[in-house]
Scaffold this motif. Structure first.
Motif, PDB file in Angstrom:
ATOM      1  N   ALA A   2      15.612 -26.797  -0.938  1.00 46.09           N
ATOM      2  CA  ALA A   2      15.563 -26.923   0.411  1.00 46.09           C
ATOM      3  C   ALA A   2      14.330 -26.464   1.109  1.00 46.09           C
ATOM      4  O   ALA A   2      13.543 -27.173   2.008  1.00 46.09           O
ATOM      5  CB  ALA A   2      16.741 -26.486   1.362  1.00 46.09           C
ATOM      6  N   ASP A  79      20.037 -36.412  -8.767  1.00 46.86           N
ATOM      7  CA  ASP A  79      20.456 -34.963  -8.406  1.00 46.86           C
ATOM      8  C   ASP A  79      19.409 -34.198  -7.725  1.00 46.86           C
ATOM      9  O   ASP A  79      19.983 -33.458  -6.854  1.00 46.86           O
ATOM     10  CB  ASP A  79      20.740 -34.283  -9.868  1.00 46.86           C
ATOM     11  CG  ASP A  79      22.128 -35.168 -10.554  1.00 46.86           C
ATOM     12  OD1 ASP A  79      22.486 -35.709  -9.913  1.00 46.86           O
ATOM     13  OD2 ASP A  79      22.158 -34.799 -11.603  1.00 46.86           O
ATOM     14  N   ASP A  82      19.299 -35.211  -3.947  1.00 43.98           N
ATOM     15  CA  ASP A  82      20.513 -34.892  -3.178  1.00 43.98           C
ATOM     16  C   ASP A  82      20.069 -33.735  -2.212  1.00 43.98           C
ATOM     17  O   ASP A  82      20.202 -33.728  -0.780  1.00 43.98           O
ATOM     18  CB  ASP A  82      21.589 -34.576  -3.993  1.00 43.98           C
ATOM     19  CG  ASP A  82      22.835 -35.724  -4.156  1.00 43.98           C
ATOM     20  OD1 ASP A  82      22.491 -36.759  -3.174  1.00 43.98           O
ATOM     21  OD2 ASP A  82      23.561 -35.848  -5.092  1.00 43.98           O
ATOM     22  N   SER A  83      19.856 -32.552  -2.699  1.00 43.99           N
ATOM     23  CA  SER A  83      19.627 -31.607  -1.860  1.00 43.99           C
ATOM     24  C   SER A  83      18.409 -31.621  -1.077  1.00 43.99           C
ATOM     25  O   SER A  83      18.232 -30.969   0.183  1.00 43.99           O
ATOM     26  CB  SER A  83      19.252 -30.245  -2.650  1.00 43.99           C
ATOM     27  OG  SER A  83      18.311 -30.282  -3.534  1.00 43.99           O
ATOM     28  N   LEU A  84      17.321 -32.263  -1.483  1.00 39.40           N
ATOM     29  CA  LEU A  84      16.266 -32.676  -0.623  1.00 39.40           C
ATOM     30  C   LEU A  84      16.526 -33.527   0.475  1.00 39.40           C
ATOM     31  O   LEU A  84      16.149 -33.154   1.671  1.00 39.40           O
ATOM     32  CB  LEU A  84      15.107 -33.243  -1.365  1.00 39.40           C
ATOM     33  CG  LEU A  84      14.323 -32.345  -2.551  1.00 39.40           C
ATOM     34  CD1 LEU A  84      13.353 -33.281  -3.296  1.00 39.40           C
ATOM     35  CD2 LEU A  84      13.547 -31.216  -1.877  1.00 39.40           C
ATOM     36  N   LEU A  86      19.391 -33.782   1.910  1.00 35.84           N
ATOM     37  CA  LEU A  86      20.442 -32.869   2.925  1.00 35.84           C
ATOM     38  C   LEU A  86      19.419 -31.900   3.682  1.00 35.84           C
ATOM     39  O   LEU A  86      19.618 -31.778   5.085  1.00 35.84           O
ATOM     40  CB  LEU A  86      21.390 -32.193   2.123  1.00 35.84           C
ATOM     41  CG  LEU A  86      22.402 -33.046   1.448  1.00 35.84           C
ATOM     42  CD1 LEU A  86      23.557 -31.995   0.412  1.00 35.84           C
ATOM     43  CD2 LEU A  86      23.199 -33.697   2.198  1.00 35.84           C
ATOM     44  N   ALA A  87      18.505 -31.520   2.921  1.00 34.83           N
ATOM     45  CA  ALA A  87      17.619 -30.482   3.851  1.00 34.83           C
ATOM     46  C   ALA A  87      16.988 -31.375   4.959  1.00 34.83           C
ATOM     47  O   ALA A  87      16.781 -30.873   6.138  1.00 34.83           O
ATOM     48  CB  ALA A  87      16.583 -29.918   3.005  1.00 34.83           C
ATOM     49  N   THR A 110      24.654 -40.863  -0.514  1.00 37.14           N
ATOM     50  CA  THR A 110      24.368 -39.621   0.179  1.00 37.14           C
ATOM     51  C   THR A 110      24.068 -39.545   1.489  1.00 37.14           C
ATOM     52  O   THR A 110      24.577 -38.914   2.463  1.00 37.14           O
ATOM     53  CB  THR A 110      23.127 -38.763  -0.513  1.00 37.14           C
ATOM     54  OG1 THR A 110      23.337 -38.575  -2.208  1.00 37.14           O
ATOM     55  CG2 THR A 110      22.743 -37.435  -0.109  1.00 37.14           C
ATOM     56  N   HIS A 114      26.421 -38.589   5.252  1.00 33.78           N
ATOM     57  CA  HIS A 114      26.138 -37.839   6.381  1.00 33.78           C
ATOM     58  C   HIS A 114      25.807 -38.839   7.610  1.00 33.78           C
ATOM     59  O   HIS A 114      24.844 -38.284   8.254  1.00 33.78           O
ATOM     60  CB  HIS A 114      24.906 -36.801   5.928  1.00 33.78           C
ATOM     61  CG  HIS A 114      25.235 -35.868   4.852  1.00 33.78           C
ATOM     62  ND1 HIS A 114      25.570 -34.659   5.080  1.00 33.78           N
ATOM     63  CD2 HIS A 114      25.374 -36.015   3.510  1.00 33.78           C
ATOM     64  CE1 HIS A 114      26.188 -34.119   4.008  1.00 33.78           C
ATOM     65  NE2 HIS A 114      25.782 -34.972   3.190  1.00 33.78           N
TER      66      HIS A 114
END
Length: 472
Positions: A2, A79, A82-84, A86-87, A110, A114
């Motif tokens: 992130a 994978d 995903d976190s990128l 979300l950030a 994803t 959100h």
């Protein structure tokens, strides 16, 4: 990961599959958004070569932690992203939507989780999307024998398929969701479930009936927003586009100035351009037939050979590359005014040069639209997957080329290519002014007005979906 996301406000995030054939059109889509005053971020692998932004409002973020993306699998990409994403969602309250590559359809989930609108981007064409969808919907066992072509309801009659055609072109990248490294979702029309729209790298002038079919099958808008080529490409007169203007980040296997001088010395329409892209190529045995055909027709040629491409035979099975082929090609080049380029070549420059008369191509979609946009007839030699669909579009529907292979029992892709096939196809295209005239007619006016209208309609839809202060 992130922390890799900078604090910046953007309107649209574009997530291409990390391969040059996907990044290139996605970049041009970003430029179209930016020219309409939208702020765009495009997510790229850390291993990408230097990336030049096409517009001040396009922010390239080389933050996807991947190794060499030449043959990367879908699941590790999804994978990592995903976190990128979300950030991005946590730090950005002005986001209209995320444009997700069709090969990374799992990221739609994803976005949905959100409450961020997702859009599916097809960097290939609408005919390929439609025929891929059809090939998995039909019960092949219930159709006539393998040599009988069956019209597909809702599609043009000239795109009729035999059962053998369907089976030969069923292709699931990475083996599908059930395989190790496979994507979370299947790609294609069904994989776009949950997206607000489909953006397809084509236009109504080329593929209107296929766009309409895909839209109906998906139950949502399917807009042609291409061909996604640089603005300089559309502005330039044929032969005057410098490749450095239109495709950055590649080190060519030839001196561009020497190449242009070589082409300048050749008569108009006399050169055969040969390229099979960077991923797959015909077998060494078939390419040896090509070398023999070039010797036979005795015309100047430019042959691009990619050392990393996987060789496949006529049945689509992997074969060993023949190390002697390069020497054979170079020997023919010495005798027949040819040029062999190892590695990347300035394809747009070559196709735009008036000396080029025929493009022998695997019919990858980028190559197909570049040739059509430059008015160069295509000798179609598909190797895998949607290349067969693109070849059918070129030969049967648009009628701007001809096929290398002669059908046998209704299955044109299962017969090995011969020297005679190739020489006959080259001679036919070199002498067919009707094909050349049709090829030149499609984009005489530059970037299609229908695609400009589609881009505007999409952005209006995306803006209408925006909810300020949405919760993540």
């Amino acid at each position: 990961m992130a922390e890799a996301i900078p604090n910046l406000e953007v309107d649209i995030v574009v997530v291409p599959f990390p391969n040059a054939g996907h990044i290139f059109p996605a970049t041009q889509l970003c430029a179209h958004f930016a020219r309409r005053n939208y702020r765009v971020a495009i997510l790229l692998p850390t291993s990408s070569t230097a990336f030049a932004s096409p517009h001040p409002l396009v922010r390239p973020l080389q933050i996807i932690p991947l190794p060499d993306p030449f043959r990367v699998q879908a699941k590790p990409v999804e994978d990592a992203l995903d976190s990128l994403l979300l950030a991005f969602f946590a730090r950005n309250t002005s986001l209209l939507c995320v444009v997700v590559d069709d090969m990374l359809s799992g990221l739609i989930d994803t976005c949905l989780a959100h409450s961020v609108p997702a859009v599916s981007l097809f960097t290939s064409g609408a005919c390929a999307a439609a025929l891929d969808y059809v090939s998995w919907q039909l019960d092949v066992d219930a159709l006539p024998d393998s040599s009988t072509a069956v019209p597909i309801p809702g599609l043009p009659d000239d795109i009729a398929l035999t059962p053998a055609d369907i089976l030969s072109t069923r292709h699931r990248p990475f083996g599908g969701p059930a395989c190790p490294g496979g994507p979370r979702r299947q790609r294609g029309v069904e994989g776009a479930d949950g997206a607000i729209a489909l953006l397809i790298n084509t236009c109504g002038d080329l593929e209107r009936p296929f766009l309409d079919y895909v839209s109906k099958a998906a139950g949502k808008p399917a807009w042609g927003v291409g061909p996604l080529l640089p603005d300089s490409f559309w502005r330039a007169a044929a032969g005057s586009t410098g490749e450095g203007e239109v495709r950055s980040g590649k080190e060519f296997g030839v001196d561009v100035k020497e190449l242009v001088q070589w082409l300048d010395a050749k008569p108009t329409g006399s050169v055969i351009f040969i390229s099979f892209g960077s991923l797959v190529a015909p077998s060494g045995e078939e390419l040896a037939q090509l070398a023999a055909a070039l010797d036979d027709v005795n015309l100047p040629f430019v042959w691009v050979m990619q050392p990393e491409a996987e060789a496949e035979d006529a049945m689509g099975q992997p074969t060993e590359s023949d190390g002697r082929l390069l020497l054979q090609a170079e020997e023919v080049a010495k005798r027949r005014q040819g040029m062999v380029i190892r590695g990347w070549a300035p394809q747009l420059l070559i196709l735009g040069h008036p000396a080029v008369g025929v493009f022998l191509s695997h019919c990858g979609w980028n190559s197909t639209v570049e040739a059509v946009a430059r008015g160069v007839p295509i000798l179609a030699w598909p190797v895998r997957g949607d290349q067969h669909h693109n070849a059918k579009l070129v030969v049967s529907h648009l009628k701007v080329g001809c096929a290398v292979r002669r059908p046998v029992d209704g299955l044109s892709s299962a017969t090995a290519v011969t020297k005679e096939d190739l020489a006959s196809g080259i001679r036919r295209l070199m002498g067919d002014e009707g094909i050349r005239r049709r090829a030149r007619a499609f984009f005489a006016g530059g970037f299609p007005e229908s695609s400009s209208s589609s881009l505007d309609a999409f952005l209006e839809l995306a803006s209408s979906q925006f909810r300020p202060g949405f919760s993540h």
